[in-house]
Enzyme design. Structure first.
Site, PDB file in Angstrom:
ATOM      1  N   GLY A 199       0.799  -1.210   0.000  1.00 45.45           N
ATOM      2  CA  GLY A 199       0.000   0.000   0.000  1.00 45.45           C
ATOM      3  C   GLY A 199       0.832   1.259   0.000  1.00 45.45           C
ATOM      4  N   LEU A 225      -4.084  -5.656  -4.972  1.00 39.58           N
ATOM      5  CA  LEU A 225      -2.991  -4.679  -4.939  1.00 39.58           C
ATOM      6  C   LEU A 225      -1.742  -5.247  -4.259  1.00 39.58           C
ATOM      7  CD1 LEU A 225      -2.346  -1.708  -5.623  1.00 39.58           C
ATOM      8  CD2 LEU A 225      -2.983  -1.153  -3.266  1.00 39.58           C
ATOM      9  N   ASP A 226      -0.590  -5.123  -4.920  1.00 38.49           N
ATOM     10  CA  ASP A 226       0.701  -5.548  -4.366  1.00 38.49           C
ATOM     11  C   ASP A 226       0.755  -7.039  -4.037  1.00 38.49           C
ATOM     12  OD1 ASP A 226       1.474  -2.918  -4.586  1.00 38.49           O
ATOM     13  OD2 ASP A 226       1.020  -2.433  -2.506  1.00 38.49           O
ATOM     14  N   GLU A 227      -0.120  -7.813  -4.678  1.00 39.94           N
ATOM     15  CA  GLU A 227      -0.169  -9.248  -4.399  1.00 39.94           C
ATOM     16  C   GLU A 227       0.199 -10.092  -5.617  1.00 39.94           C
ATOM     17  OE1 GLU A 227      -0.516 -10.814  -1.667  1.00 39.94           O
ATOM     18  OE2 GLU A 227      -1.528  -9.485  -0.272  1.00 39.94           O
TER      19      GLU A 227
END
Lengths: 294, 294, 294, 294
Positions: A199, A225-227
């Protein structure tokens, strides 16, 4: 002489390598580099071969003829001409170091890509992009116009024939729809050692946690997100004497390097999606060489 | 089910991979890992394959049958059972960290080797070696007795069936005759980032030159001191605040790690001599796993 | 000649360094090394000075006289004799690599600590510990006996005069009460790059997430599991070809190195708690040197 | 409020730190960062202090008043305003990556330097330099005109008031006279891990030796080619699959990073010449921060 690379994925089974190698030999090609991976967890097989068509076979013919080899093994496969560059759209917001780094690498021929457009939600880098003779598009994104903005982005991707979008510190979150549509075709650089500090403001998070190393992560973008599947990561050592604003500076070099290596791997067809992970094969001989000195 | 690795070197030529892969498939084996390297400078081809004999082929039969495949390509080849450990003689003088490190790694099953003897020109480590139930031989070396001392060493090598000698900070120089006789079968650890700081007291040399990184190098031993083919290297950062005696301590971990990685590569048949250089292939899946916890 | 180090923390204020340096000079001592840190966030000042009492001042006298210097600045301070070793209790469960590494480092005089006891909830390492002439205590921990077990541990700490407990892969969670009582005096090694992969099976978590680097973290233990102030971290690169059990092996060297460096820093009084973070000053000249060769 | 840094070198002696710290305190300044080094080999003392003049002292007054402190200790000292940028001349031949990197870092305010001129023996980078609004001078060097060429270079140095010359892959050898005249004021980047592979074609030398890591070294230039005091070094791992032309590309990032860090250290007055070695103190808090985003 055509130089190409062949990528194959299929369920693991005895005889795959022989089938592929036979085809390559029968068509008068010489394998100059190869790598394979068998995922014992899911039974999936991954292979990448570099070869030279010594007796004049064309890529088209090779591709066509391979269907018969692929069918019994249920192979997904691609033949790529090694002299073809991949068309790439770069997206950037206000931090320009990754953009600057990529512009330089492309200028000297260190990456097998062509930057067909730079898209930003700000005007900051219009001049530098235009000076590189690359089309620059400013597409503002607001809460209200997100669908339209993404539609415009996708138009550019389609018009330019871009195969890859690189989020070079682009700070807007893409919609699930776009992430799914472009699955495996969007690479992001996140300025933390994921999965730590997802994040916003990862350097601030890192500072507050008091870690002794900060990092950067390049990954395919997914709806989470960001995964997304991680392609490349690296770190740099910090001490108490560095503040969060020092991290921003020290992290810059790591981010630019990690992103460039991820793009190098992707554009040379060395990266395979494997569920939520990636398989990344080593670089082929000569593939780091650049064409110009500066 | 027999798991084995096959190593091949020969002049590069179209069809090698197909010939090998066909043989492997025809004999009912499944390739689980492979790596190859074509040296464009000298036209030499190197390959390493890990495979499983899924339909019961024995290593003996595989080895015998392969002769017909190898002949037309003039291949040098070896089949190695993956469950066999390599017999190793370790030689050490007074710095004991590499010996200690190797004893531990072997004890927990992290290296596919069996230490069949430790030879030293000092008595310091007799007790620690004997406590590991390994034969310890003290062979003093003087100007006068060098031929006899080496003869005794070679006797031990032959009696134990050792395939490899590891010089784990052994401070005597071996004779040219012994180096040639054991070519590719003696691995040394030198405590500098070769080719810098050859010969005696490399840390002192490094300190006096004022380098900012110190290193260690593991290499095959040849008659030219510190000039043999390099297998592995690594470094550690130092500052003005470290003295040469600090280097000795900081270097210890690097030396032990570099030597262990070189032995891991050699014992898994991942290293090939290539003139005065080496080809080192990546580790196969699972090959770092150790059997015990401590 | 007494060599000592002085550590000071207090609110940041003009004149601190002068006050300290004057005292050191007036008492006939020579500063050979110093480091300071001003935390701009919380206004806290940290200093560590190495000095030699050139004119015969005793540590006792120095300590006593310093009270007058410290008082106006509200300094917390400590004088430490550089020749004194710190008494340490090591706790271990079934993974023995950190224990083995520390036993070796202490044996060769590479760490300024004395291991006064090893405590384990298993019997595995009794023999190796006893062979080092160190008392071994097996204290089983169950759901029911935890308070009694910890009471016994604390008894050993008190009886031996241990200043530090090192959790060298000790797999039981300590009670809040014990964490608080021993605040800043328990160092743990966690086998992940915290804050990623807290809790159980971090290598499995890392494998499933598909990271490209795995790490280890040494930190002070607090009541919040894996949340204490971080002292040292490091990483090692992995690829798809390494399984979670490969991580266990590759991580071993990183864990042992990170823990040893954290203990080196702590035992040389180079680490300061600063809220949930640490200040770690560089090593003084000569402090890495070890006394013996093996 | 004036922020400054004070650097001091003198023979080591009791009371130096007190004398300096007293002066700083008496003049109403607060020390925010400090580092010292006592070289036990040559008895030399090195110190760097960052401080803030909280009660309005000017740098001029501080400098003047310090003479009385310095005299009894035979101190060499300098006061530097932290807001002043150092004037730098960059010299480059045909490899442009270090130039490009430095232009970017200076543009975003990541280095406390002003590039007052770029000098090259080729025309390749005129446009990129001019686009940064920096004067570009092409000074061809031949066997015959070397003295005149260097005279012209020195003219530019003097006219611009440059304190430092950076050889950013400048391929002409400077005369002994110029090296001596500019002692400690010329920084070079050599594309090897010195002292290995001095002179021409270090990557080719490295390739032929078969090292497993290649490096870069930034050092002050002396009359002895590639023998000057080393400021910073770093390395990157390579395998058999990289050719010498791959090294050129992989080395580029290391070279640019090493040179930038050396300049950062020098321009922040963190580097001291110490015979043929250097003392390099850690970066002060906040000194990595840059002013702009791109």
């Amino acid at each position: 002489m055509t130089k190409f690379c062949l990528t194959v994925t299929c369920p693991s089974k005895r005889g795959i390598v022989a089938a592929i190698a036979n085809y390559i030999a029968e068509t008068g090609c010489n394998i100059t580099d190869s790598a394979q991976f068998d995922d014992a967890d899911n039974g999936q097989f991954f292979m990448r071969i570099s070869a030279e068509a010594e007796t004049g076979a064309t890529l088209e013919a090779l591709r066509e003829g391979f269907a018969a080899v692929a069918q019994p093994f249920a192979m997904n496969y691609e033949f790529h001409d090694q002299d073809t560059t991949m068309k790439v759209v770069i997206m950037v917001s206000r931090f320009g170091h990754c953009l600057n780094d990529l512009l330089y690498r492309v200028r000297i021929g260190a990456l097998p890509i062509e930057i067909v457009a730079v898209i930003s939600n700000h005007m900051d880098y219009q001049k530098v992009v235009v000076n590189h003779d690359i089309p620059f598009h400013c597409i503002k994104v607001t809460k209200d116009n997100k669908p339209q903005a993404e539609a415009r982005i996708m138009e550019i991707v389609e018009e330019t024939g871009a195969e890859l979008i690189v989020l070079a510190r682009y700070m807007q979150i893409l919609s699930d729809a776009m992430c799914q549509k472009m699955s495996g075709r969007i690479i992001n650089i996140h300025h933390s050692f994921l999965p730590s500090f997802k994040g916003a403001n990862p350097y601030k998070q890192a500072y507050e946690r008091g870690v002794k190393l900060i990092g950067a992560t390049s990954h395919y973008v997914t709806a989470d997100l960001d995964e997304g599947p991680i392609i490349e990561q690296d770190i740099v050592r910090i001490t108490q004497s560095q503040s969060a604003s020092d991290y921003v500076s020290l992290g810059r070099d790591v981010e630019a390097g990690v992103l460039a290596r991820a793009i190098h791997a992707h554009a040379h067809h060395r990266v395979f999606m494997n569920g939520n992970k990636t398989v990344v094969f080593p670089a082929s001989p000569g593939s780091y060489s650049s064409k110009r000195m500066g």
